[in-house]
Every structure is written in C-alpha cells, then in structure tokens.
Design a protein around this motif. Sequence first.
Motif, mmCIF file in Angstrom:
data_model
loop_
_atom_site.group_PDB
_atom_site.id
_atom_site.type_symbol
_atom_site.label_atom_id
_atom_site.label_comp_id
_atom_site.label_asym_id
_atom_site.label_seq_id
_atom_site.Cartn_x
_atom_site.Cartn_y
_atom_site.Cartn_z
ATOM 1 N N ARG A 49 -41.890 95.522 31.977
ATOM 2 C CA ARG A 49 -41.172 94.652 32.903
ATOM 3 C C ARG A 49 -39.677 94.960 32.808
ATOM 4 N N PHE A 50 -38.936 94.444 33.786
ATOM 5 C CA PHE A 50 -37.495 94.637 33.858
ATOM 6 C C PHE A 50 -36.816 93.265 33.909
ATOM 7 N N LYS A 51 -35.539 93.236 33.539
ATOM 8 C CA LYS A 51 -34.802 91.968 33.561
ATOM 9 C C LYS A 51 -33.387 92.204 34.073
ATOM 10 N N LEU A 52 -32.949 91.318 34.959
ATOM 11 C CA LEU A 52 -31.586 91.340 35.475
ATOM 12 C C LEU A 52 -31.117 89.901 35.648
ATOM 13 N N TYR A 53 -29.939 89.576 35.086
ATOM 14 C CA TYR A 53 -29.372 88.228 35.199
ATOM 15 C C TYR A 53 -30.364 87.158 34.738
ATOM 16 N N ASN A 54 -31.038 87.429 33.619
ATOM 17 C CA ASN A 54 -31.994 86.492 33.010
ATOM 18 C C ASN A 54 -33.243 86.268 33.864
ATOM 19 N N THR A 55 -33.452 87.122 34.858
ATOM 20 C CA THR A 55 -34.652 87.031 35.691
ATOM 21 C C THR A 55 -35.530 88.245 35.449
ATOM 22 N N TYR A 56 -36.826 88.001 35.180
ATOM 23 C CA TYR A 56 -37.769 89.086 34.920
ATOM 24 C C TYR A 56 -38.474 89.525 36.205
ATOM 25 N N SER A 57 -38.816 90.787 36.245
ATOM 26 C CA SER A 57 -39.694 91.304 37.307
ATOM 27 C C SER A 57 -41.123 90.873 37.026
ATOM 28 N N VAL A 58 -42.010 91.158 37.966
ATOM 29 C CA VAL A 58 -43.431 91.025 37.676
ATOM 30 C C VAL A 58 -43.791 92.013 36.570
ATOM 31 N N ILE A 59 -44.883 91.772 35.898
ATOM 32 C CA ILE A 59 -45.334 92.651 34.815
ATOM 33 C C ILE A 59 -46.218 93.749 35.394
ATOM 34 N N GLY A 60 -45.869 94.978 35.088
ATOM 35 C CA GLY A 60 -46.681 96.105 35.522
ATOM 36 C C GLY A 60 -47.606 96.570 34.416
ATOM 37 N N LYS A 61 -48.700 97.187 34.804
ATOM 38 C CA LYS A 61 -49.661 97.737 33.841
ATOM 39 C C LYS A 61 -49.756 99.241 34.055
ATOM 40 N N THR A 62 -49.802 99.992 32.972
ATOM 41 C CA THR A 62 -49.907 101.446 33.074
ATOM 42 C C THR A 62 -50.761 101.960 31.930
ATOM 43 N N ARG A 63 -50.971 103.270 31.904
ATOM 44 C CA ARG A 63 -51.809 103.853 30.861
ATOM 45 C C ARG A 63 -51.372 105.282 30.595
ATOM 46 N N THR A 64 -51.230 105.617 29.313
ATOM 47 C CA THR A 64 -50.877 106.985 28.943
ATOM 48 C C THR A 64 -52.111 107.884 29.016
ATOM 49 N N SER A 65 -51.848 109.179 29.097
ATOM 50 C CA SER A 65 -52.944 110.153 29.111
ATOM 51 C C SER A 65 -53.350 110.504 27.688
ATOM 52 N N PRO A 66 -54.524 111.113 27.490
ATOM 53 C CA PRO A 66 -54.928 111.576 26.158
ATOM 54 C C PRO A 66 -54.115 112.801 25.739
ATOM 55 N N LYS A 67 -54.132 113.106 24.444
ATOM 56 C CA LYS A 67 -53.567 114.367 23.981
ATOM 57 C C LYS A 67 -54.425 115.518 24.490
ATOM 58 N N SER A 68 -53.812 116.681 24.646
ATOM 59 C CA SER A 68 -54.547 117.835 25.158
ATOM 60 C C SER A 68 -55.657 118.273 24.214
ATOM 61 N N SER A 69 -55.585 117.853 22.958
ATOM 62 C CA SER A 69 -56.609 118.220 21.972
ATOM 63 C C SER A 69 -57.723 117.185 21.867
ATOM 64 N N ASP A 70 -57.594 116.068 22.590
ATOM 65 C CA ASP A 70 -58.580 114.982 22.480
ATOM 66 C C ASP A 70 -59.841 115.296 23.273
ATOM 67 N N GLU A 71 -60.980 114.950 22.699
ATOM 68 C CA GLU A 71 -62.264 115.039 23.400
ATOM 69 C C GLU A 71 -62.426 113.817 24.300
ATOM 70 N N ILE A 72 -62.581 114.044 25.595
ATOM 71 C CA ILE A 72 -62.706 112.956 26.566
ATOM 72 C C ILE A 72 -64.037 113.105 27.292
ATOM 73 N N GLU A 73 -64.796 112.033 27.352
ATOM 74 C CA GLU A 73 -66.110 112.102 27.997
ATOM 75 C C GLU A 73 -66.018 111.997 29.512
ATOM 76 N N ASN A 74 -65.140 111.132 30.009
ATOM 77 C CA ASN A 74 -65.053 110.953 31.457
ATOM 78 C C ASN A 74 -63.694 110.406 31.851
ATOM 79 N N LEU A 75 -63.372 110.570 33.105
ATOM 80 C CA LEU A 75 -62.149 110.047 33.704
ATOM 81 C C LEU A 75 -62.492 109.517 35.088
ATOM 82 N N ARG A 76 -61.650 108.637 35.557
ATOM 83 C CA ARG A 76 -61.842 108.153 36.931
ATOM 84 C C ARG A 76 -60.482 108.054 37.605
ATOM 85 N N PHE A 77 -60.326 108.821 38.674
ATOM 86 C CA PHE A 77 -59.109 108.800 39.472
ATOM 87 C C PHE A 77 -59.421 108.229 40.855
#
Length: 562
Positions: free
Chosen positions: A125-153
């Motif tokens: 989230r972000f804040k300006l003049y004591n006012t917060y933005s809405v809360i965003g949700k995100t997700r990091t990617s796996p490491k290139s060495s990680d075994e991943i079974e599936n993904l969904r885009f």
Amino acid sequence: MKVLLKLSFLFTCFQILAQNSFQLTKIERHKSSQKIVSEYNYDGSKAPFLHGVASGDPLPDRVIIWTRVTVANPDKNIRVHWEISPDIDFRYIINSGYVTTNENKDYTVKVDADKLQESTTYYYRFKLYNTYSVIGKTRTSPKSSDEIENLRFAIVSCSNYQAGYFNAYQNIANRSDIDAVIHLGDYIYEYKKGGYGYSSNRPDRGHESQHEIVTLEDYRVRYSFYRLDPNLQDIHQQHPFITVWDDHEFANDAYMDGAENHSDDEGDWNLRKSNAKKAYFEWLPVRENKEDSNRIYRKISYGKLVDLFMIDTRIEGRTKQINNHNNSNSKKFLAFSKSQKNKLNWAVNHMVENSFNDNLDYNEKIKISNYISRALKTETNHSLVNSKTINPFSIKELNEIKDILNKAEKNLKKKSLIKNRQTLSSSSILGDEQKSWLKNNLKKSSATWKIIGNQVMMTPFGLKINRFSKSWYSFLIPKWMKKWHQLNKDDWNLYTNEKNEILDFIQNNVNNVAILTGDIHMMFASEVEKNGSCIIPEFTTPSVTSPNLDLLPDWAIWLLKI
C-alpha cells in the motif's frame, strides 16, 4: 496438438455484458500542464489514489508496485510512502520507503520493491498526507532452480474502452488461483471518442481525450481515463501484470518508422512514438530495462517449468508492412465501407479491399463489390444455386466485370515483381538485435517450457474460396483468391523469411516452445507448421472488448476456411 502443455493457460473468452453506470464527476489535473477537466467514472473515496494500485514484472526477490497521486494544486515534488508485507494487516513490514514523484512522471509512482521471498504472496500500500491507498496483492515468481508442478496465467489483449465493458477483467480479478496476468498489447486504443468500437448504445463508454491521441499529454490522459475503470482497477489490485505493447498504444498498424493511422499533419512520428512510450512506462507496472529504458522485450522465469519471453514485434525493429493500406484510394474506400449499414455490403467491401487493395481504383472497387453482393444475395436466396446457365448479370455487365478483373490481374503481376525484389529479404518484424537476443536466450534456457509472449499471429490467417470455384459466379473471384488469401496484413506471415528463420532455429535447437498471441480479437489453438510439420503450438487469446467475428453475418463465417 502434437505436444502436451503442463502449463494451464486461462483465456479470457467471456461474453461482454452491460454493467451499471457509475457516478459522473470531475478530476482536476495540474493547471500549468493544461490537462483536461472532464467527467470521469471514479470512486472519490480513494483520493488521493484515485487510480488504485498495481503490480507487475514479478521476480523471485522483487516486484514493481505502482500508484498515482491526484491532488489539487500539487507541489513541485510529492513524497509518497510505500510498504510491503506478507500479511494483509501489515503486522510485519518486510520493506518500506519513500519515493518522490512530480509532473515529469505525471505524478505516477513506481517502486521496484525488493528483499522479498520467492513464490510468496505479498500485500502492499501507499500513503500520502496520512491517507492510505487501497491494499494491493501481488506474488513473486519462483527461483529459476525451483521445481514447479504447475502455473496458471490469465492471458488478455485488446481492451478498447469504448467497445464495451471490462467484465473479463473483473472475472479474472475475482479468481484467487492466478500467478500473473499476461497482457499481450492494445491495453489502450488511440482513436477519438465516437471512433472505432464506439456504440451509441453505450454512451457512457466514450474516450478522453475526445480527439485521437498524439501528444504526451494526450497519451497520459487516455491512460488516466482507462485506469479509472473499476474493473481494470480490481484486476490490477488483485494480480501482478506482465505486459507488452502492440500497435494501439501508439497508432493502428504501427511499425518502427510509422503507422497506418499516422499522417503527416499529425506531426513527427518519432516524437509521437516517444510520447507513447513515455506514457506507457509511467502508467504501467513494467520494469524499465537498465541498458535501454525504452526497450520492452525481456525474460521472466518461473522456476524450472517456464521461461517467459515477452517480445516486441511492433516497434523495436519492424519494417513497414507490405500491403499496408495507407494510400488515399484505400483510405477513401474503407471510409465508404464503414458507412455501409447493410452488413453484407459492408463485409463484401472489406473483402474487396483486402483482395484488390490499390490494384483497382475507388470506383472500380465499388462496382466489383456491388456485383459480388448481388451474386451472394442471389445464392443465399436459393434462387439460382449452382446454376451455370442463368445469372442476374447482363452481357454489358459481364464484359465490365471481365475488364475490371483483367486490369487487377495485370496490376498485381507488376507489383508482385516489385514486392519480390523489396521484400522479404530486407523486411523484419523483430530487428537484428532483438532476434539475436531471442535466439540466444531460447537456446540457453533450461526450463521445461519456453513460452513466447507475442503480439501478432504466426499461424496463417486467411481464406480459401474453394466453393466459389464450383459456383455459377466463380468468374467474379480473382484467380489468386481461389488458392489462398491472407486476410491479416499485419502479422508474421508478411515477414516470411524471418518467420522461417525463427522456426528453423527452434526446430534445430530448442524443445518445448509455445507462443502466446493477441491482436486479432479471436481465440485459436493452432499449430505453426513448416513443410507440413508442427514446429510450435500457438495460443491466440480473444479480446477483452474489441469486436471479433461474432459481429459478422453467417455467410462471412462460411467463407472462412482456416
């Protein structure tokens, strides 16, 4: 399909439905920058973060987070606080800081938030003049060495605000099983209010600025307008985006040195292109390249399962399209075609333009269109089906048809010789630097799947008019159309040498390559072949709102044999 993908692609093929209109009000922008004061749909309770939040370009240890501040009479520099946490209550702040924005950035805020853990969901989230933005949700990617079974885009493209409502975005926003949204371009459209896609049945879906966008100010206002849409805000709030541009972020059928929808009276193309790029990087959560801040092509890895190559087949190195309909004859005829209220006449006119282009003049194209329309109407009425002895044309008309087609045939032969000399040897859709980058990175990749995110189709898209060859009116159809007629004049198939070069390279050096495509407003799963063998599968996503074949009459779909 000759290969089985372990990667699950979620295509947004949702029916566009009407939504309730939202409150109309005003947003005032900095007076000195001469920005518009207009009526927009927006949620005033989000002030000063009226455009919501967004994230993008996830890596194992970092992700871009974005917002924009909108305040009356802003200071020269505005200092905005940001924070990111693994929990929605922000009990543990994993990283935070301040970032300064100003008019030169259009008061947008972008942070490359680092110190993160791989394959982890975060809230920011972000804040300006004591006012917060809405809360965003995100997700990091796996490491290139990680075994991943599936993904969904979620794969999306072609989101024309004035062509409909962004319900597809909302459907994706409502899902919790998406790793990232891949947007393949045409995030905005450059046309004026009331232009391409607009319908009087949707008076609340116009465009700001109301004219076609050309200046930096124009492009900024258009992005601002789109980003006030609540469905677009929701999808950005819920999922990280991985984006590339296509043509409409610049102008229709754009290439490196120009565009079909750019004329001399609109100023210098390179300046317009620069304006479009600057606004794009300001308003989208995309990481700027350290070597070249205007370069969009890049690689993002998802463990050992996927290397995603986002390429630029539009601006980076594309030479002018052969058969680009930019001559006055074609423009005048297409304008006439768009004015046709009868759908059959409208569709036939477009088929004639695609078939004859500048091989006939304006009046000749109108004549041949009228003759073909009469023949199709006769057949669909079942009055003369398959009759070879009776037709609705007089001897004088038959002679005129013959003369017109002979002229087109002669012109085509002359121009074919010129095109073969120009052509495909010197034309490029990638440019040398990007092509080398793509080849090298594909060859070096150890991921199970190499996925290319791309703007335009590799699979040929056109029609064969085999049925016409046996019909009583086959004499109306040019000889070259009875074999194969490429309908799309803006894709890889106009750059044959480079397409074959890439396919040969993949066939000889790389396994498990697939390509994702937008642009054409339709959904296909197809095989890109060379010499009868499938080299790569191609998945083409439909549009979010832009018109597709659903708007054509049944007889036009009958003509298409892909």
